[in-house]
Design a protein around this motif. Structure first.
Motif, PDB file in Angstrom:
ATOM      1  N   THR A  13       0.841  -1.200   0.000  1.00 41.27           N
ATOM      2  CA  THR A  13       0.000   0.000   0.000  1.00 41.27           C
ATOM      3  C   THR A  13       0.877   1.252   0.000  1.00 41.27           C
ATOM      4  O   THR A  13       0.589   2.218  -0.721  1.00 41.27           O
ATOM      5  N   ARG A  17       0.997   4.238  -2.798  1.00 44.48           N
ATOM      6  CA  ARG A  17       0.942   5.680  -2.478  1.00 44.48           C
ATOM      7  C   ARG A  17       2.051   6.439  -3.206  1.00 44.48           C
ATOM      8  O   ARG A  17       1.827   7.513  -3.764  1.00 44.48           O
ATOM      9  N   TRP A  62      -7.245   1.178  -0.593  1.00 41.41           N
ATOM     10  CA  TRP A  62      -6.766   1.893  -1.782  1.00 41.41           C
ATOM     11  C   TRP A  62      -7.857   2.782  -2.364  1.00 41.41           C
ATOM     12  O   TRP A  62      -7.605   3.921  -2.741  1.00 41.41           O
ATOM     13  N   LEU A  67      -6.317   6.204  -3.975  1.00 38.29           N
ATOM     14  CA  LEU A  67      -5.058   5.842  -4.627  1.00 38.29           C
ATOM     15  C   LEU A  67      -5.215   5.504  -6.104  1.00 38.29           C
ATOM     16  O   LEU A  67      -4.219   5.375  -6.800  1.00 38.29           O
TER      17      LEU A  67
END
Length: 162
Positions: A13, A17, A62, A67
């Motif tokens: 994750t 990002r 997400w 994202l």
């Protein structure tokens, strides 16, 4: 194993990002494949070789964190009807819609229902487009290096997304 998967999922994750920031800085959009087959508590055994089991795919996070600019709903194991009946697929669709994330369906080609499926997805209204996976199934290559589509109905239907 679950702790390792969670730690690796957090790291992945963080990686997403970073990707998102870099893409945004370059004026690019981030598209991500949401794997309907695998991002679930009960993934089908037939997909085990396709995805790592020691990584937690934090897809809800997400979407919630923004994202991805676009989502691709991808599935192999489940029938097209899963987009209307499967709880995981329905949650993915609802989360994306709630956050204004456009969705495209990545569909493995499963003839002879392909044309009907394509029409159904085109007319659905929830999806921006369709990606036909394994196009080799309907593209013929010729000795002069040209090619042709062996299913002309698909070419005609594709105009709806242009």
């Amino acid at each position: 194993v679950r702790t390792i998967a969670r730690v690796r999922g957090d790291a992945y994750t963080d990686f997403l990002r970073t990707c998102r920031r870099r893409l945004a800085a370059a004026g690019r959009r981030m598209r991500y494949n949401l794997q309907i087959d695998w991002y679930r508590p009960d993934p089908p055994g037939s997909r085990r070789l396709a995805y790592p089991d020691n990584l937690e795919f934090q897809w809800r996070r997400w979407i919630d964190e923004g994202l991805m600019d676009e989502a691709i709903l991808r599935f192999f194991h489940y029938p097209l009807d899963c987009l209307d009946t499967d709880p995981v697929a329905l949650e993915m669709i609802a989360r994306c819609r709630d956050r204004g994330v456009p969705m495209t369906v990545n569909r493995y080609i499963q003839q002879p229902t392909l044309v009907d499926e394509y029409r159904r997805l085109r007319d659905d209204g929830r999806f921006r487009g369709v990606i036909l996976y394994e196009t080799w199934a309907f593209v013929d290559f010729h000795p002069d290096n040209s090619c042709s589509i062996t299913m002309p109905e698909i070419e005609a239907l594709g105009a709806a997304y242009r």
